[in-house]
Design a protein around this motif. Sequence first.
Motif, PDB file in Angstrom:
ATOM      1  N   VAL A 142       0.856  -1.183   0.000  1.00 37.72           N
ATOM      2  CA  VAL A 142       0.000   0.000   0.000  1.00 37.72           C
ATOM      3  C   VAL A 142       0.891   1.232   0.000  1.00 37.72           C
ATOM      4  O   VAL A 142       1.814   1.339   0.817  1.00 37.72           O
ATOM      5  CB  VAL A 142      -0.939   0.038   1.237  1.00 37.72           C
ATOM      6  N   ILE A 143       0.628   2.149  -0.924  1.00 38.35           N
ATOM      7  CA  ILE A 143       1.330   3.426  -0.960  1.00 38.35           C
ATOM      8  C   ILE A 143       0.303   4.527  -0.725  1.00 38.35           C
ATOM      9  O   ILE A 143      -0.676   4.629  -1.454  1.00 38.35           O
ATOM     10  CB  ILE A 143       2.030   3.665  -2.311  1.00 38.35           C
ATOM     11  N   CYS A 144       0.523   5.329   0.304  1.00 40.01           N
ATOM     12  CA  CYS A 144      -0.315   6.496   0.549  1.00 40.01           C
ATOM     13  C   CYS A 144       0.470   7.719   0.073  1.00 40.01           C
ATOM     14  O   CYS A 144       1.519   8.043   0.627  1.00 40.01           O
ATOM     15  CB  CYS A 144      -0.658   6.634   2.028  1.00 40.01           C
TER      16      CYS A 144
ATOM     17  N   ALA B 139      -0.149   4.766   5.255  1.00 40.95           N
ATOM     18  CA  ALA B 139      -0.287   3.577   4.407  1.00 40.95           C
ATOM     19  C   ALA B 139      -0.354   2.307   5.243  1.00 40.95           C
ATOM     20  O   ALA B 139      -1.115   1.380   4.924  1.00 40.95           O
ATOM     21  CB  ALA B 139       0.882   3.497   3.431  1.00 40.95           C
ATOM     22  N   ILE B 140       0.421   2.266   6.318  1.00 50.32           N
ATOM     23  CA  ILE B 140       0.397   1.083   7.188  1.00 50.32           C
ATOM     24  C   ILE B 140      -0.923   1.006   7.938  1.00 50.32           C
ATOM     25  O   ILE B 140      -1.475  -0.081   8.164  1.00 50.32           O
ATOM     26  CB  ILE B 140       1.589   1.110   8.164  1.00 50.32           C
TER      27      ILE B 140
ATOM     28  N   PHE C  65       3.578  -4.685   2.714  1.00 47.82           N
ATOM     29  CA  PHE C  65       4.173  -3.511   3.354  1.00 47.82           C
ATOM     30  C   PHE C  65       3.481  -2.251   2.851  1.00 47.82           C
ATOM     31  O   PHE C  65       2.698  -2.279   1.890  1.00 47.82           O
ATOM     32  CB  PHE C  65       5.678  -3.437   3.033  1.00 47.82           C
ATOM     33  N   GLY C  66       3.782  -1.128   3.535  1.00 47.56           N
ATOM     34  CA  GLY C  66       3.207   0.139   3.119  1.00 47.56           C
ATOM     35  C   GLY C  66       4.118   1.293   3.484  1.00 47.56           C
ATOM     36  O   GLY C  66       4.916   1.200   4.413  1.00 47.56           O
ATOM     37  N   TYR C  67       4.004   2.382   2.722  1.00 46.46           N
ATOM     38  CA  TYR C  67       4.768   3.584   3.051  1.00 46.46           C
ATOM     39  C   TYR C  67       4.072   4.804   2.464  1.00 46.46           C
ATOM     40  O   TYR C  67       3.218   4.685   1.583  1.00 46.46           O
ATOM     41  CB  TYR C  67       6.212   3.493   2.552  1.00 46.46           C
ATOM     42  N   ASP C  68       4.465   5.987   2.963  1.00 46.06           N
ATOM     43  CA  ASP C  68       3.855   7.253   2.549  1.00 46.06           C
ATOM     44  C   ASP C  68       4.775   8.014   1.597  1.00 46.06           C
ATOM     45  O   ASP C  68       6.006   7.876   1.647  1.00 46.06           O
ATOM     46  CB  ASP C  68       3.572   8.144   3.759  1.00 46.06           C
ATOM     47  N   MET C  69       4.149   8.844   0.752  1.00 44.54           N
ATOM     48  CA  MET C  69       4.873   9.724  -0.167  1.00 44.54           C
ATOM     49  C   MET C  69       4.186  11.084  -0.184  1.00 44.54           C
ATOM     50  O   MET C  69       3.005  11.200   0.126  1.00 44.54           O
ATOM     51  CB  MET C  69       4.847   9.173  -1.598  1.00 44.54           C
ATOM     52  N   ASN C  70       4.934  12.101  -0.592  1.00 43.90           N
ATOM     53  CA  ASN C  70       4.356  13.433  -0.771  1.00 43.90           C
ATOM     54  C   ASN C  70       5.061  14.102  -1.941  1.00 43.90           C
ATOM     55  O   ASN C  70       6.245  14.408  -1.864  1.00 43.90           O
ATOM     56  CB  ASN C  70       4.531  14.268   0.497  1.00 43.90           C
TER      57      ASN C  70
END
Length: 372
Positions: free
Chosen positions: A120-122, A135-136, A147-152
């Motif tokens: 998952v990507i937020c 994302a998590i 897994f998951g992680y954030d982006m901006n």
Amino acid sequence: MTVVISATGLYTPPYTISNAELVASFNAYVERFNAEHAAAIAAGEKQALLPSSVEFIEKASGIKHRFVLEKDGMLDVERMVPIIPERPNEALSLQAEVSVAAAKQALERAGRDPMDVDAVICSCSSLQRPYPALAIEVQNALGAGGFGYDMNVACSSATFAIQNASDIIRAGHARSVLVVNPELCTGHLNLRDRDTHFIFGDAAVAILVERADMAPPGAWAILGTKLQTRFSNNIRNNFGFLNRGDEAHRDDPDKLITQQGRKVFKEVVPMVSEMILQHMAELDLKPSDLKRLWLHQANSNMNRLIAERVLGHEASQEEAPTVLDTYGNTAGAGSIIAFHLHSNDFKAGDRGLICSFGAGYSAGSIFVQKSA
């Protein structure tokens, strides 16, 4: 390896604000400000504020209406900030909640179980918190694996995340990646500034990116992705954990979105147009190969010029549909909302372009083709 967009999902907030409502609130603030500071204005110590109008907003942007999570606080002249209560750590955060709503719709449209999702990507223009990653939290709420992680990446967040998802799949780290883009933009909108008070609305989208060999019929093959960034101060927001505090957020314009609109227009239109044309040449595509452009929904005049430079003629609503008039600028979600709402008429083999652009400057282009 062919990577596809299997499905998209859209969350639309429950409340709406028309230009007329927004103008009435803003002009009441202007009238009060000018009356309170009449002596200083007469002495040249302060500058009088100018009122806004429905005609000004529509001419400047093409926006007529927007969806918002909270209405009353935005229109309250005493406040002019959305009333969004902070939630306890045990509760699902607001951005995670709207992400899950959009994600469930995308998963349902693809016939996919959350456990089939490997990552998952937020990715969005403003994250609710630094950590733990949203994302998590979304991954946990859905019951997804991996897994998951954030982006901006500001208004290009969704397209940048789609390329990230594609790269993850091609590298063999996942088969199915869920991208969520919760754009709750009204939280950093300066409702006391004539040039920006009308720009943003709220929305959330989800994009399911997968290997072609597991995708449902009618998925969208990703023909190519291209990203570009160029530093500029012309769109900026300085709010962050080093200058935290509600009063700073509410009363210091520097801690809300600021932009030099004319400079942005002059610099971004050629930058994005040239990037798209270069990307088309790399993929051996001609303007006639494209049925539709789903452009970033920031400004109707920018979209009109970019579409004209890419297609070689003034684009029709069918060739470059807009959702800006209804949703307002929803940052990274805009081009995906346009794609989500204006792609059902595509047949196998039809091609189109998803493109975003925004602060940074940042820009992303994704060419897609409808599969059988």
